[in-house]
Design an enzyme around this catalytic site. Structure first.
Site, PDB file in Angstrom:
ATOM      1  N   GLN A   1     -10.485   2.481 -27.733  1.00 48.49           N
ATOM      2  CA  GLN A   1      -9.474   1.627 -27.461  1.00 48.49           C
ATOM      3  C   GLN A   1      -9.429   0.485 -28.594  1.00 48.49           C
ATOM      4  OE1 GLN A   1      -9.581  -1.860 -24.764  1.00 48.49           O
ATOM      5  NE2 GLN A   1      -8.085  -0.716 -23.563  1.00 48.49           N
TER       6      GLN A   1
ATOM      7  N   GLU B   1      -5.887   1.290 -10.378  1.00 56.97           N
ATOM      8  CA  GLU B   1      -7.003   0.478  -9.946  1.00 56.97           C
ATOM      9  C   GLU B   1      -6.999   0.259  -8.208  1.00 56.97           C
ATOM     10  OE1 GLU B   1     -10.049  -1.703  -9.172  1.00 56.97           O
ATOM     11  OE2 GLU B   1      -9.741  -1.490 -11.342  1.00 56.97           O
TER      12      GLU B   1
END
Lengths: 381, 308
Positions: free
Chosen positions: A128, A246
């Site tokens: 990332q 999530e």
């Protein structure tokens, strides 16, 4: 309210448990932190085993090769694997938990076909590239430029806190495509092959003495515009789509470990008859047990599709509680705390210093809770 | 597995909450506990929940609301007794302090291994002229009459008491958060609501966080009383809930006082009543510190409590 699991969930657990018992004994020992090629091999081989057994992409939709597991099944999976001391997601973290879901939601058919199957079976490792030296808590102020040149972007800038940068094949990178727009409206989300000319990766040594992260320097890196995910300048929204995935299970492995460490310490204290720290340790255990209950509560609400404030406080509450426990460990160990080798509690004390900083510092979490949950007015900026 | 409220529990919560809003406003809380308040709560079914077939988890939902409305009185013991009499309870100590003595029909004492019942009329006690919590009168007893054995199993009686007390504490923590947030939105200093300042905002975020963590702990302790897993789990979660909820109530009380500033130090503003109740409840079924010690001892040795 019910703590018991359904028969279907219990049989999912039993099946998983049985599978772990067959595969774990044959596993090679975990390589050291700094041995990146070995870590990659170890983690991706585990990902391959998960893939072969049907546990890869647990939370990905079935259409994309995932298992489409329910939030409760995800909770059980992370709980059982952590209890069995199975490998954690490791170098597959960005691919399976962040970049993959982002591509599922926002990628083109070609982007999905190129990357998703490879992520699932452990053939492709992602890193990332979001944070920059000047863009930490204020991530939207990032300055790495992507200038359009025909069908390419030319990238120049610097990224930091890039986990797995040393060994990743591909990165998810946030770059500025419109320097004149308000800061979170001029950002784009790019798929960056890490072997392109002009990319330099330098390991970043942390307080643990090892290189958990890397810095990435980008000098005139030429990337096809076709590698952009989502519209140009819409990258800020694209980064947030993974929130849909999530399910309240982000801290399950951490909590299982925390509770295990607490119980070990409580047992040792009982053996030694050391009562002076019992109250403090009891508070830590009570907090972790409460956070375990909160995890179940958050999973219950995610199942209903109605996440409550509990989901917003989890990260703050866990990271602060874990640091209190870490401090208690240092106090309990006294001078035994002065070496890190073969000393899990001390190594953990160092590792967990990052918990209140990474992925939204505690202070940012409190702003979010104050403004989005409690509806308090924003501080003038 | 579901640690969220069921539809029935949401209805129960909302029902008791609207009853309390109508019948027990803060003026009545300030007037203290009496037979009439007991009768009103009894008429709403608060003390007969168990005999009416409600689960412990349901009781927890109701007691959270009683805490939210700062309802005074010997609520936990009266539910545990559940026969329509007003019951007080305390763990044995020397000297003993008894709350609401003049209103009690029955007094229950948790000894080392048993629970005994004492006739309050036989108790010789000195009433405090200045109780810490103005809604909780307190009397000091030098020598408690021996009383009669009360036919309950000591540990399970205590764990139910611990859990219901934790539910009251949770309610206090929740209401304190709500009061402080509302005040921080309306109180203006330096030309803006004080809740916009991070110094205040972060305190409020921590109040909410403590409350949400405590709620999960208390709900799971309630569910555990119903499902009866091992004694080890029951003890650990009940005592743990009281630690987390008790700390949340007291800390939120202190923080709310700070956020209310000078007004928080006045008799007129309600915050001190919640904080004082939090201090009172911390002494019920033993302090947060003592409960924390029990959590640690329990966690450290799965064998010591057997599997009863």
């Amino acid at each position: 309210m019910e703590l018991r699991y359904s028969d279907a969930d219990e049989s999912f657990r039993a099946e998983l448990h049985a599978w772990l018992e067959t595969v774990l004994p044959a596993l090679a020992p975990q390589p050291p932190r700094d041995a990146w090629p070995e870590r990659r091999k170890w983690d991706t081989e585990w990902q391959r085993r998960l893939f072969d057994a049907g546990y890869a992409g647990l939370h990905w939709p079935k259409d994309y090769g995932g298992r489409g597991a329910s939030p409760t099944e995800q909770l059980i999976f992370y709980e059982e694997t952590a209890r069995a001391r199975a490998p954690y997601v490791g170098v597959n973290f960005v691919g399976t938990l962040h970049a993959g879901p982002t591509l599922i939601e926002e990628g083109t058919d070609e982007q999905k076909a190129t990357h998703l199957p490879r992520i699932l079976c452990g053939d492709e490792v992602w890193c990332q590239g979001f944070s920059e030296p000047g863009a930490g808590s204020d991530l939207a102020s990032l300055r790495t430029r992507a200038d359009r040149d025909g069908d390419d972007y030319i990238l120049n800038g610097q990224k930091i806190w890039c986990s797995f940068g040393q060994i990743a094949d591909v990165g998810e990178f946030l770059v500025r495509t419109d320097p004149d727009a308000p800061k979170n409206r001029g950002i784009s989300w790019l798929i960056l092959p890490m072997d392109l000319p002009g990319i330099e990766v330098r390991p970043l040594k942390t307080v643990l003495g090892s290189s958990e992260f890397a810095e990435v320097f980008l000098t005139d890196v030429r990337v096809p515009v076709a590698n952009r995910v989502g519209d140009e300048n819409d990258g800020w929204r694209v980064t947030n789509v993974t929130l849909k995935y999530e399910r309240g299970t982000a801290f399950v492995s951490e909590l299982v470990d925390s509770i295990r460490l607490c119980e070990d310490l409580a047992t040792r204290m009982a053996v030694k008859g050391d009562e002076s720290l019992q109250t403090e340790l009891g508070r830590c255990i009570a907090e972790f047990d409460a956070l375990w209950a909160l995890t179940k509560r958050n999973v219950s609400q995610a199942t209903r599709g109605a996440p409550g404030p509990g989901a917003m406080v989890m990260k703050l509450a866990y990271s602060e509680a874990r640091q209190r426990f870490g401090e208690l460990c240092m106090k309990a160990l006294q001078r035994d705390a002065l070496h890190v080798d073969d000393n899990e509690l001390v190594e953990e004390r160092l590792r967990t210093l990052a918990l209140t900083i990474a992925a939204g510092a505690s202070q940012i979490q409190r702003n979010i809770i104050g403004e989005r949950v409690l509806g308090l007015p924003r501080e003038p900026r | 597995m579901d640690l969220d409220l069921s539809d029935d529990q949401i209805a129960l919560r909302d029902g008791i909450s609207s009853m309390l809003a109508a019948r027990v406003p803060m003026e009545r809380v300030r007037a203290g506990f009496d037979r009439a308040l007991f009768d009103d709560l009894a008429a709403a079914g608060v003390f007969s929940l168990r005999s009416d077939g409600f689960s412990w988890a349901d009781c927890v939902v109701v007691f959270e609301q009683l805490g939210r409305y700062c309802v005074p009185g010997p609520l936990v013991a009266s539910l545990l007794l559940g026969d329509g009499r007003i019951a007080g309870a305390a763990i044995e100590s020397q000297p003993m302090w008894i709350e609401h003595l003049d209103e009690l029909d029955v007094f229950l004492v948790g000894g080392m291994d048993d629970v005994r019942v004492v006739d309050p009329r036989e108790i010789v006690a000195e009433r405090s002229p200045w109780p810490l919590d103005p809604c909780t009168p307190i009397a000091r007893v030098e020598l408690l009459p021996e009383g009669m054995p009360f036919g309950v199993e000591r540990r399970n009686w205590e764990l139910a008491g611990v859990t219901l007390t934790a539910a009251l504490q949770l309610g206090l923590a929740d209401r304190l958060t709500e009061l402080a947030v509302a005040y921080a939105k309306e109180r203006v200093q330096f030309d803006r609501p004080i809740g916009s300042f991070q110094a205040i905002k972060h305190m409020l975020a921590d109040m909410l966080t403590r409350t949400e963590v405590a709620r999960a702990a208390v709900y799971s302790a309630g569910a555990v009383l119903d499902e009866m897993p091992s004694a080890w789990t029951r003890r650990r979660l009940a005592h743990g809930a009281k630690v987390v909820a008790g700390d949340a109530a007291i800390t939120n009380g202190k923080v709310a006082t700070q956020i209310f500033g000078g007004m928080g130090f006045t008799w007129e503003v309600d915050v001190h009543l919640y904080l004082k109740r939090a201090w009172v409840l911390d002494t019920h079924f033993e302090s947060a510190d003592r409960n924390a010690e029990l959590v640690c001892v329990t966690a450290g040795d799965p064998r010591i409590w057997g599997d009863s």
